[in-house]
Design a protein around this motif. Structure first.
Motif, PDB file in Angstrom:
ATOM      1  N   TYR A   1      -0.020   0.897   4.918  1.00 58.80           N
ATOM      2  CA  TYR A   1       0.011   2.044   4.017  1.00 58.80           C
ATOM      3  C   TYR A   1      -1.011   1.839   2.904  1.00 58.80           C
ATOM      4  N   SER A   2      -1.564   2.933   2.412  1.00 60.45           N
ATOM      5  CA  SER A   2      -2.497   2.891   1.298  1.00 60.45           C
ATOM      6  C   SER A   2      -1.719   3.095  -0.001  1.00 60.45           C
ATOM      7  N   ALA A   3      -2.064   2.322  -1.020  1.00 56.62           N
ATOM      8  CA  ALA A   3      -1.401   2.459  -2.320  1.00 56.62           C
ATOM      9  C   ALA A   3      -2.105   3.538  -3.137  1.00 56.62           C
ATOM     10  N   ALA A   4      -1.314   4.355  -3.808  1.00 57.81           N
ATOM     11  CA  ALA A   4      -1.866   5.399  -4.678  1.00 57.81           C
ATOM     12  C   ALA A   4      -2.274   4.758  -6.004  1.00 57.81           C
ATOM     13  N   HIS A   5      -3.414   5.171  -6.501  1.00 61.85           N
ATOM     14  CA  HIS A   5      -4.024   4.608  -7.708  1.00 61.85           C
ATOM     15  C   HIS A   5      -3.724   5.513  -8.896  1.00 61.85           C
ATOM     16  N   SER A   6      -3.294   4.955 -10.013  1.00 64.22           N
ATOM     17  CA  SER A   6      -3.009   5.731 -11.215  1.00 64.22           C
ATOM     18  C   SER A   6      -4.307   6.095 -11.927  1.00 64.22           C
ATOM     19  N   LYS A   7      -4.434   7.351 -12.327  1.00 56.98           N
ATOM     20  CA  LYS A   7      -5.637   7.774 -13.058  1.00 56.98           C
ATOM     21  C   LYS A   7      -5.597   7.298 -14.507  1.00 56.98           C
ATOM     22  N   GLU A   8      -4.396   7.250 -15.092  1.00 54.87           N
ATOM     23  CA  GLU A   8      -4.266   6.849 -16.492  1.00 54.87           C
ATOM     24  C   GLU A   8      -4.505   5.353 -16.682  1.00 54.87           C
ATOM     25  N   ASN A   9      -3.999   4.540 -15.747  1.00 52.41           N
ATOM     26  CA  ASN A   9      -4.114   3.091 -15.872  1.00 52.41           C
ATOM     27  C   ASN A   9      -4.635   2.537 -14.553  1.00 52.41           C
ATOM     28  N   PRO A  10      -5.878   2.049 -14.506  1.00 54.73           N
ATOM     29  CA  PRO A  10      -6.444   1.583 -13.235  1.00 54.73           C
ATOM     30  C   PRO A  10      -5.743   0.355 -12.660  1.00 54.73           C
ATOM     31  N   ALA A  11      -4.886  -0.286 -13.433  1.00 55.75           N
ATOM     32  CA  ALA A  11      -4.178  -1.468 -12.941  1.00 55.75           C
ATOM     33  C   ALA A  11      -2.853  -1.111 -12.272  1.00 55.75           C
ATOM     34  N   LYS A  12      -2.444   0.150 -12.311  1.00 53.60           N
ATOM     35  CA  LYS A  12      -1.152   0.581 -11.762  1.00 53.60           C
ATOM     36  C   LYS A  12      -1.349   1.248 -10.403  1.00 53.60           C
ATOM     37  N   TYR A  13      -0.473   0.886  -9.465  1.00 54.07           N
ATOM     38  CA  TYR A  13      -0.496   1.436  -8.117  1.00 54.07           C
ATOM     39  C   TYR A  13       0.929   1.760  -7.701  1.00 54.07           C
ATOM     40  N   GLN A  14       1.059   2.615  -6.680  1.00 57.58           N
ATOM     41  CA  GLN A  14       2.372   2.922  -6.130  1.00 57.58           C
ATOM     42  C   GLN A  14       2.257   3.129  -4.625  1.00 57.58           C
ATOM     43  N   VAL A  15       3.215   2.569  -3.905  1.00 58.22           N
ATOM     44  CA  VAL A  15       3.296   2.745  -2.462  1.00 58.22           C
ATOM     45  C   VAL A  15       4.643   3.404  -2.165  1.00 58.22           C
ATOM     46  N   SER A  16       4.605   4.504  -1.423  1.00 58.40           N
ATOM     47  CA  SER A  16       5.827   5.202  -1.028  1.00 58.40           C
ATOM     48  C   SER A  16       5.917   5.221   0.488  1.00 58.40           C
TER      49      SER A  16
ATOM     50  N   ASP B   1      16.721  -8.437   4.261  1.00 61.57           N
ATOM     51  CA  ASP B   1      15.552  -8.518   3.388  1.00 61.57           C
ATOM     52  C   ASP B   1      14.297  -8.149   4.172  1.00 61.57           C
ATOM     53  N   VAL B   2      13.466  -7.342   3.565  1.00 61.89           N
ATOM     54  CA  VAL B   2      12.203  -6.956   4.178  1.00 61.89           C
ATOM     55  C   VAL B   2      11.072  -7.381   3.252  1.00 61.89           C
ATOM     56  N   GLN B   3       9.887  -7.520   3.810  1.00 61.77           N
ATOM     57  CA  GLN B   3       8.719  -7.987   3.067  1.00 61.77           C
ATOM     58  C   GLN B   3       7.695  -6.866   2.924  1.00 61.77           C
ATOM     59  N   LEU B   4       7.158  -6.712   1.746  1.00 68.99           N
ATOM     60  CA  LEU B   4       6.049  -5.802   1.467  1.00 68.99           C
ATOM     61  C   LEU B   4       4.860  -6.679   1.127  1.00 68.99           C
ATOM     62  N   ARG B   5       3.900  -6.755   2.056  1.00 72.07           N
ATOM     63  CA  ARG B   5       2.714  -7.598   1.873  1.00 72.07           C
ATOM     64  C   ARG B   5       1.567  -6.733   1.373  1.00 72.07           C
ATOM     65  N   LEU B   6       0.868  -7.191   0.344  1.00 73.58           N
ATOM     66  CA  LEU B   6      -0.199  -6.422  -0.294  1.00 73.58           C
ATOM     67  C   LEU B   6      -1.557  -7.047  -0.010  1.00 73.58           C
ATOM     68  N   PHE B   7      -2.531  -6.183   0.321  1.00 69.75           N
ATOM     69  CA  PHE B   7      -3.872  -6.640   0.700  1.00 69.75           C
ATOM     70  C   PHE B   7      -4.940  -5.876  -0.053  1.00 69.75           C
ATOM     71  N   ASP B   8      -6.101  -6.513  -0.205  1.00 73.56           N
ATOM     72  CA  ASP B   8      -7.281  -5.813  -0.687  1.00 73.56           C
ATOM     73  C   ASP B   8      -7.989  -5.219   0.531  1.00 73.56           C
ATOM     74  N   GLU B   9      -9.169  -4.670   0.314  1.00 75.00           N
ATOM     75  CA  GLU B   9      -9.911  -4.007   1.408  1.00 75.00           C
ATOM     76  C   GLU B   9     -10.221  -4.964   2.558  1.00 75.00           C
ATOM     77  N   GLU B  10     -10.649  -6.178   2.234  1.00 76.38           N
ATOM     78  CA  GLU B  10     -10.991  -7.144   3.289  1.00 76.38           C
ATOM     79  C   GLU B  10      -9.772  -7.544   4.104  1.00 76.38           C
ATOM     80  N   GLY B  11      -8.662  -7.836   3.422  1.00 76.13           N
ATOM     81  CA  GLY B  11      -7.427  -8.202   4.121  1.00 76.13           C
ATOM     82  C   GLY B  11      -6.902  -7.072   4.972  1.00 76.13           C
TER      83      GLY B  11
ATOM     84  N   PRO C   1      -2.124 -12.383   2.246  1.00 73.23           N
ATOM     85  CA  PRO C   1      -1.886 -11.269   1.322  1.00 73.23           C
ATOM     86  C   PRO C   1      -2.147 -11.671  -0.128  1.00 73.23           C
ATOM     87  N   LEU C   2      -2.488 -10.691  -0.949  1.00 70.31           N
ATOM     88  CA  LEU C   2      -2.631 -10.930  -2.383  1.00 70.31           C
ATOM     89  C   LEU C   2      -1.285 -11.298  -2.980  1.00 70.31           C
TER      90      LEU C   2
END
Length: 163
Positions: free
Chosen positions: A73-88, A100-110, A122-123
């Motif tokens: 899934y792609s994370a949505a980027h906040s316009k107000e704060n570039p450090a904030k993201y949301q995944v739905s 328990d489930v795992q949410l693994r986060l990656f940058d573009e290369e990962g 993952p990051l």
């Protein structure tokens, strides 16, 4: 000579842009929540609010991706704060494990590595517990309608025979 100079300047500017779009020393913190009332809904929703920290600040338009339950899934980027993201994430509750489930986060290369079937570090990895997922109503709605219809016909026939 000018062609070589222009090529060199192009390479330098391209490498500067690439360096700005990378996040060195990435650190991701976040919270993960999920819907708990799955008796009315057949879908479970998982929302992750994330905050990214990089050495030297978060680059503009930095892409963040999540892998959850085997899907990307792609994370949505906040316009107000570039450090904030949301995944739905919304899926049928029957597909979610009651554990328990795992949410693994990656940058573009990962993300590109995982998308191609490779293994990437993952990051960050966030854990979340999903309890008692909805596995469906105990009785099919069609069966319920047939039984109620038969009961109504039986009741109406009983009243009519007494007249």
């Amino acid at each position: 000579m000018q062609g070589i100079l222009l090529s060199f300047l192009g390479l330098v500017s391209l490498s500067m842009v690439a360096a700005q779009s990378a996040c060195s020393g990435a650190e991701v913190k976040g919270t993960v929540v999920s819907s708990v009332d799955s008796t009315i809904s057949q879908h479970t929703v998982v929302v992750a609010d994330l905050e990214l920290k990089c050495k030297g600040g978060v680059p503009a338009n930095f892409a963040l991706y999540a892998e959850f339950n085997g899907k990307l899934y792609s994370a949505a980027h906040s316009k107000e704060n570039p450090a904030k993201y949301q995944v739905s994430i919304a899926e049928e509750s029957a597909n979610f494990p009651s554990s328990d489930v795992q949410l693994r986060l990656f940058d573009e290369e990962g993300y590109q590595l995982v998308k191609k079937g490779g293994v990437a570090k993952p990051l960050a990895t966030l854990s979340h517990s999903i309890r008692y997922p909805y596995s469906g109503f105990g009785v099919n709605s069609e069966l319920l309608v047939v039984v109620l219809g038969a009961a109504a016909v039986y009741y109406a026939h009983g009243i009519r025979s007494r007249l």
